[in-house]
Motif scaffolding. Structure first.
Motif, PDB file in Angstrom:
ATOM      1  N   LEU A   1       0.737  -1.223   0.046  1.00 41.16           N
ATOM      2  CA  LEU A   1      -0.048   0.094   0.057  1.00 41.16           C
ATOM      3  C   LEU A   1       0.869   1.309  -0.075  1.00 41.16           C
ATOM      4  CD1 LEU A   1      -2.737  -0.981   2.452  1.00 41.16           C
ATOM      5  CD2 LEU A   1      -3.126  -0.439   0.263  1.00 41.16           C
ATOM      6  N   GLY A   2       2.258   1.101   0.050  1.00 42.34           N
ATOM      7  CA  GLY A   2       2.984   2.182   0.150  1.00 42.34           C
ATOM      8  C   GLY A   2       3.229   2.950   1.348  1.00 42.34           C
ATOM      9  N   LEU A   3       3.261   2.340   2.637  1.00 41.52           N
ATOM     10  CA  LEU A   3       3.490   2.930   3.801  1.00 41.52           C
ATOM     11  C   LEU A   3       4.969   3.367   3.687  1.00 41.52           C
ATOM     12  CD1 LEU A   3       2.477   3.663   6.734  1.00 41.52           C
ATOM     13  CD2 LEU A   3       3.265   1.582   7.386  1.00 41.52           C
ATOM     14  N   VAL A   4       5.915   2.935   3.158  1.00 39.75           N
ATOM     15  CA  VAL A   4       7.403   3.394   3.377  1.00 39.75           C
ATOM     16  C   VAL A   4       7.362   4.621   2.528  1.00 39.75           C
ATOM     17  CG1 VAL A   4       9.784   2.984   2.647  1.00 39.75           C
ATOM     18  CG2 VAL A   4       8.452   1.233   3.962  1.00 39.75           C
ATOM     19  N   ASP A   5       6.810   4.925   1.407  1.00 36.13           N
ATOM     20  CA  ASP A   5       6.764   5.957   0.580  1.00 36.13           C
ATOM     21  C   ASP A   5       6.008   7.282   1.379  1.00 36.13           C
ATOM     22  OD1 ASP A   5       6.926   4.702  -2.422  1.00 36.13           O
ATOM     23  OD2 ASP A   5       6.254   3.507  -0.913  1.00 36.13           O
ATOM     24  N   ALA A   6       4.759   6.629   2.136  1.00 31.74           N
ATOM     25  CA  ALA A   6       4.151   7.940   2.742  1.00 31.74           C
ATOM     26  C   ALA A   6       4.971   8.303   4.034  1.00 31.74           C
ATOM     27  CB  ALA A   6       2.773   7.189   3.177  1.00 31.74           C
ATOM     28  N   LEU A   7       5.720   7.489   4.660  1.00 35.41           N
ATOM     29  CA  LEU A   7       6.384   7.869   5.837  1.00 35.41           C
ATOM     30  C   LEU A   7       7.976   8.701   5.398  1.00 35.41           C
ATOM     31  CD1 LEU A   7       6.517   4.205   7.809  1.00 35.41           C
ATOM     32  CD2 LEU A   7       5.506   6.602   8.466  1.00 35.41           C
ATOM     33  N   GLU A   8       8.481   8.130   4.386  1.00 38.16           N
ATOM     34  CA  GLU A   8       9.529   8.992   3.750  1.00 38.16           C
ATOM     35  C   GLU A   8       8.991  10.564   3.315  1.00 38.16           C
ATOM     36  OE1 GLU A   8      11.511   6.356   1.153  1.00 38.16           O
ATOM     37  OE2 GLU A   8      12.532   5.603   2.623  1.00 38.16           O
TER      38      GLU A   8
END
Ligand code: AMP
Ligand code: GLY
Length: 416
Positions: free
Chosen positions: A76-83
């Motif tokens: 779902l792209g959590l790492v992208d959202a956090l970064e």
């Protein structure tokens, strides 16, 4: 530093244990966690897929590191959202996590970069898929393209079974969106082996190997599960085989992802089959396996935070990661009925009697001050010993001390 782990199973309990042992961690949080993780971390009631809430929580609490453990938030792209929110995160980007989230993406990548895997074809429609099946040898392997909780792989022994499976996935949507595309691939034979590896997008460092037991019942009978038990090391590999895997599979995969513009940073899972023609890739996962993490991580001797930092800062090349030479065995205790329907809420007794093994909690919660079952896989009992046989014996001795209604476990973990 302040660390937040995303997830709430046995894998996350093993990861939390590593962070607890690090001298760099002052505060540890886990969302959503479970009753076992609650003993060593502050559990936060946010689901692993609630991306917006997780990012907000990490921001509000000024987390120094967020470790994303399960497949769904990665896809779902959590790492992208956090970064994007300025928070350091461990795990692959959404684009890199396609290696697990789309089997057709993974197969096409392997084909383009000549990474050994089973011959295959991809279909979105029933008629061409059935026409293709008519020309295939049996048994034949049919896989739902997307994430299907480890259940989206069918090995069809007959043509009619294969045709029915294709119809189930493409017409009846038994796996929902995950099955709206299928991969049909040839059946490989040989021992299976899992190799997890740390990678910073350039350097790839394999961990101790492991072996999962995916079927629900003894002697590999019954339906596939998320994993009923693991051992590590998973095989005694000679130097030449290890080098062959590095040169034909591990490094080419990492290089391919970088060349495709989606460098993979985090933990990569190589599901391998040691075929008579050499090691081949059965599947990639974009994370630690579960229960693989429950045998591999306890053998790690290097500070886990130091490794996470090296991955994030793309500095793995200069790090030497140390592993214990001992062996580990994890026996999963599941709810009766798993992977089908099962009951939860049963009190678990005997946990305090276990001294020699570590009991990782998978699906547990507190109810009236008691620990009760709360999932399909409930506990992972992991023993470490000088030999694999001793680890197996110890794990089973300790499994015998734990009780909950309708508990089910395999009796043959580690006996190949
Ligand atoms: P996967 O979810 O892709 O790991 O598949 C689940 C299980 O199905 C694997 O652990 C293998 O035991 C089996 N499997 C998957 N692909 C193949 C294949 N091409 N040939 C034989 N067995 C396979
Ligand atoms: N145990 C297999 C997996 O985590 O996918």
């Amino acid at each position: 530093m302040k660390v937040l782990i995303i997830g709430g199973g046995g894998r996350e309990h093993a990861i939390a244990t590593q962070f607890r042992q690090s001298t760099h961690v002052s505060e540890l949080f886990c969302a959503p966690g479970n009753a076992g993780i609650a003993k060593i971390a502050t559990c936060v009631p946010i689901k692993a897929t609630e991306i917006t809430d997780l990012v907000q929580f990490a921001k509000n609490e000024s987390m120094d590191l967020v470790f994303v453990a399960p497949d769904d938030p990665l896809a779902l792209g959590l790492v992208d959202a956090l970064e994007s929110a300025g928070i350091r995160a461990f795990g692959p980007s959404k684009a890199a996590a396609r290696l697990e989230a789309s089997k057709s993406f993974a197969k096409d990548l392997m084909q383009r970069y000549h990474i050994p895997t089973a011959e295959y074809a991809v279909f979105d429609a029933v008629e061409p898929a059935i026409a293709h099946l008519n020309s295939c040898e049996l048994p034949i392997v049919i896989k739902a393209d997307g994430l299907a909780l480890g259940k989206g792989v069918i090995i069809a022994q007959t043509l009619s079974e294969a045709v029915a499976t294709v119809r189930d996935m493409l017409e009846s949507n038994v796996f929902g969106q995950a099955g709206s595309r299928v991969v049909i691939e040839s059946f490989l034979t040989g021992p299976e082996l899992t190799v997890l590896a740390f990678t910073d997008g350039q350097t790839v460092v394999p961990m101790v190997s492991s072996r999962d037991h995916k079927r629900a019942y003894d002697h590999d009978q019954g339906p596939n599960t998320g994993g009923m038990g693991t051992i590590a090391p998973g095989a005694q590999l000679d130097e030449a085989t290890q080098q062959l895997m590095m040169e034909t599979i591990f490094q080419p995969t990492i290089d391919a992802m970088a060349r495709e513009g989606s460098p993979f940073k985090g933990v990569i899972y190589f599901g391998l089959m040691l075929t008579p023609q050499g090691p081949k890739v059965i599947e990639y996962n974009a994370r630690f396996g579960d229960p693989e993490a429950q045998v591999v991580l306890p053998l790690l001797e290097t500070d886990f935070v130091v490794i996470c930092n090296a991955v994030i800062e793309q500095n793995l090349k200069s790090l030497s990661i140390k592993w214990s030479k001992r062996a580990a065995c994890c026996v999963v205790m599941a709810s009766g009925g798993y992977p089908g329907p099962y009951q939860t809420g049963y009190p678990i007794s005997g946990l305090e009697l276990v001294k020699a093994s570590t009991v990782f909690h998978a699906g547990t919660r507190f109810e009236n001050d008691q620990i009760v079952s709360a999932g399909g896989r409930v506990l992972g009992v992991t023993a470490i010993a000088d030999t694999l046989d001793a680890a197996i014996n110890q794990a089973y001795q300790d499994v015998g001390k734990i009780n909950f209604k309708d508990a089910h476990y395999r009796h043959d973990i580690g006996h190949s």
